[in-house]
Design an enzyme around this catalytic site. Structure first.
Site, PDB file in Angstrom:
ATOM      1  N   CYS A 198       0.822  -1.210   0.000  1.00 38.34           N
ATOM      2  CA  CYS A 198       0.000   0.000   0.000  1.00 38.34           C
ATOM      3  C   CYS A 198       0.859   1.264   0.000  1.00 38.34           C
ATOM      4  O   CYS A 198       0.404   2.335  -0.393  1.00 38.34           O
ATOM      5  CB  CYS A 198      -0.944   0.006   1.205  1.00 38.34           C
ATOM      6  SG  CYS A 198      -0.103  -0.105   2.807  1.00 38.34           S
ATOM      7  N   ASN A 199       2.122   1.149   0.417  1.00 34.54           N
ATOM      8  CA  ASN A 199       3.000   2.316   0.495  1.00 34.54           C
ATOM      9  C   ASN A 199       4.041   2.401  -0.605  1.00 34.54           C
ATOM     10  O   ASN A 199       4.684   3.435  -0.761  1.00 34.54           O
ATOM     11  CB  ASN A 199       3.726   2.344   1.846  1.00 34.54           C
ATOM     12  CG  ASN A 199       2.840   2.863   2.958  1.00 34.54           C
ATOM     13  OD1 ASN A 199       1.962   3.675   2.715  1.00 34.54           O
ATOM     14  ND2 ASN A 199       3.059   2.380   4.162  1.00 34.54           N
ATOM     15  N   SER A 221      10.633   2.253   5.958  1.00 34.86           N
ATOM     16  CA  SER A 221       9.185   2.161   6.141  1.00 34.86           C
ATOM     17  C   SER A 221       8.608   3.445   6.724  1.00 34.86           C
ATOM     18  O   SER A 221       9.297   4.204   7.397  1.00 34.86           O
ATOM     19  CB  SER A 221       8.841   0.987   7.064  1.00 34.86           C
ATOM     20  OG  SER A 221       9.261  -0.231   6.503  1.00 34.86           O
ATOM     21  N   ASP A 260       8.976  -1.264  10.766  1.00 34.32           N
ATOM     22  CA  ASP A 260       7.761  -2.022  10.471  1.00 34.32           C
ATOM     23  C   ASP A 260       8.100  -3.474  10.136  1.00 34.32           C
ATOM     24  O   ASP A 260       8.911  -3.744   9.250  1.00 34.32           O
ATOM     25  CB  ASP A 260       7.040  -1.365   9.291  1.00 34.32           C
ATOM     26  CG  ASP A 260       5.752  -2.068   8.922  1.00 34.32           C
ATOM     27  OD1 ASP A 260       5.272  -2.883   9.726  1.00 34.32           O
ATOM     28  OD2 ASP A 260       5.222  -1.796   7.840  1.00 34.32           O
ATOM     29  N   GLN A 277       6.279  -9.036   3.337  1.00 33.95           N
ATOM     30  CA  GLN A 277       5.896  -8.663   1.979  1.00 33.95           C
ATOM     31  C   GLN A 277       7.047  -8.896   1.007  1.00 33.95           C
ATOM     32  O   GLN A 277       6.840  -9.331  -0.134  1.00 33.95           O
ATOM     33  CB  GLN A 277       5.458  -7.194   1.962  1.00 33.95           C
ATOM     34  CG  GLN A 277       4.171  -6.952   2.731  1.00 33.95           C
ATOM     35  CD  GLN A 277       3.960  -5.488   3.092  1.00 33.95           C
ATOM     36  OE1 GLN A 277       4.912  -4.703   3.172  1.00 33.95           O
ATOM     37  NE2 GLN A 277       2.720  -5.109   3.318  1.00 33.95           N
ATOM     38  N   GLY A 305     -16.170  -2.058  13.302  1.00 32.22           N
ATOM     39  CA  GLY A 305     -15.754  -0.915  12.495  1.00 32.22           C
ATOM     40  C   GLY A 305     -15.102  -1.360  11.205  1.00 32.22           C
ATOM     41  O   GLY A 305     -14.191  -2.189  11.218  1.00 32.22           O
ATOM     42  N   GLY A 319      -9.964  -0.294  10.888  1.00 31.17           N
ATOM     43  CA  GLY A 319     -10.466  -1.664  10.913  1.00 31.17           C
ATOM     44  C   GLY A 319      -9.808  -2.516   9.855  1.00 31.17           C
ATOM     45  O   GLY A 319      -9.445  -3.670  10.100  1.00 31.17           O
TER      46      GLY A 319
END
Length: 393
Positions: free
Chosen positions: A48-49, A102, A107, A113, A181, A186
């Site tokens: 995602c980053n 990170s 992280d 990953q 949530g 969440g």
């Protein structure tokens, strides 16, 4: 051979730019098409980053593959991304693997990953240099955790929640988890839980449509808000992460329960009434506790950075030494082995028709053992020659 990295990450580009390089199934198929002829293969890290490609080739080869696969222009990647080659590329990969690059310093998600990316790329016949490089990165990561305090303590809210759960339950695979949530927190919490072994997760949200969307992404169960009480009663671990302005989980929800429960409140304002902490068998963790632990963890990790750089330099140096050794020795070993095989095959052929089958097979075995011993002598000699060259350089 030149080592290159091209990519885009949170350090230089916001999510609106990064999502243009997101690799879904169709794009990954196109990328495999463009990378299949890269000598030695290519590794693709997609999170995602960040989206990054690694290869023993010119960076332009990787840029073309990534841009063709994502329908973007090379000029756009040059503007918003980054390119590393040789020493800078090696350093970057090691920093990524250890967690120094990170968004959350240290992280632990990134190494998993990276392992996944390496495993996926290995299906397409990576070169020996690639395998050795990733083994060196994994070793550096392991050393960063065993020789320093870099991996101790929680350093993100979602990760912290999972670590609290792991410390409490030891194993997440058999416990019943309720997530209240379906927002960003969440989602992050769900990803962290699953990556750490959780298998039984239920999701409750006021919007059942939103709950089902998130649940389908992770193959978990979604329930309407009317099922909250029933799901609370079944759960061993309850995590709240909603935008509600008042408590959702109150003492009456937990009165009469016959099992110990861990409750983690990741919401501000708090979603769990603090009075539930007074109920026997209930353990409540809130954001204040997690935030304090995060701040302490980050400061602790910063102190380890000089030692981490030393670890990177040592492992990178050892990796490059192995590559130089292989480049020096393997062609010579191959040449000696071929010459030995030519000689022994010729000699065996001359006596093949003069011996019975059993005698010939025994002679083959003896010859093979002799070849191995001769090769060992030559390998030892070549090793000493290589070390002498290094020392004289």
């Amino acid at each position: 051979m030149r080592f290159s990295i091209v990519g885009i990450s949170h350090w230089k580009s916001d999510v609106s730019i990064r999502e243009l390089f997101y690799l879904d199934g169709e794009r990954k198929d196109r990328l495999r098409h463009y990378t299949r002829y890269i000598p030695g293969g290519a590794v693709v890290l997609d999170t995602c980053n960040r989206t990054e490609m690694y290869g023993f080739c010119a960076p332009e080869v990787l840029i073309k593959a990534l841009c063709e696969s994502t329908n973007t222009k090379p000029e756009f990647l040059h503007e918003h991304g980054y390119i590393h080659t040789d020493e800078d590329a090696y350093q970057h990969l090691f920093r990524v693997g250890i967690g120094l690059d990170s968004q959350v310093l240290g992280d632990v998600q990134i190494i998993q990953q990276l392992k996944k990316a390496y495993k996926e790329a290995s299906k397409n016949h990576l070169s020996g240099e690639f395998h050795q490089l990733f083994q060196s990165v994994l070793k550096a990561h392991k050393r960063s955790r065993t020789e320093t305090d870099f991996g101790r303590g929680s350093a993100s809210v979602g990760f912290a929640a999972t670590q609290v759960a792991l410390e409490h339950f030891k194993d997440l695979s058999d416990i019943q988890i309720l997530l209240i949530g379906a927002g960003k927190m969440g989602k992050v919490s769900c990803k962290n839980l699953i990556s750490n072994g959780a298998q039984h997760i239920s999701l409750v949200n006021r919007s059942i449509h939103r709950a089902k969307n998130l649940a389908s992404s992770f193959d978990i169960k979604a329930h309407s808000f009317e099922k909250l009480q029933a799901e609370i009663e079944k759960a061993d671990l309850i995590i709240t992460a909603t935008g509600a302005t008042e408590p959702i989980v109150r003492p009456e929800h937990l009165t009469g329960t016959h099992q110990d429960k861990l409750l983690i409140d990741l919401s501000v304002p708090r979603n769990i009434d603090t009075a539930v902490a007074n109920i026997d068998g209930i353990t409540l963790i809130d954001m204040d506790s997690i935030t304090e632990a995060n701040e302490q963890a980050i400061e602790q990790r910063k102190q380890a950075i000089p030692i981490l750089q030393q670890i990177i330099d040592e492992e990178l140096s050892e990796y490059l030494r192995k590559i130089d050794r292989n480049n020096f020795m393997l062609p010579r070993i191959k040449e000696i082995e071929e010459r030995l095989s030519t000689i022994t095959d010729s000699e065996l052929e001359q006596v093949k028709n003069k011996l019975d089958n059993d005698a010939y097979k025994n002679l083959e075995k003896v010859t093979h053992r002799i070849k191995k011993k001769i090769m060992a002598i030559h390998i030892d000699r070549l090793d000493k020659e290589f070390e002498k060259i290094l020392n004289d350089a």
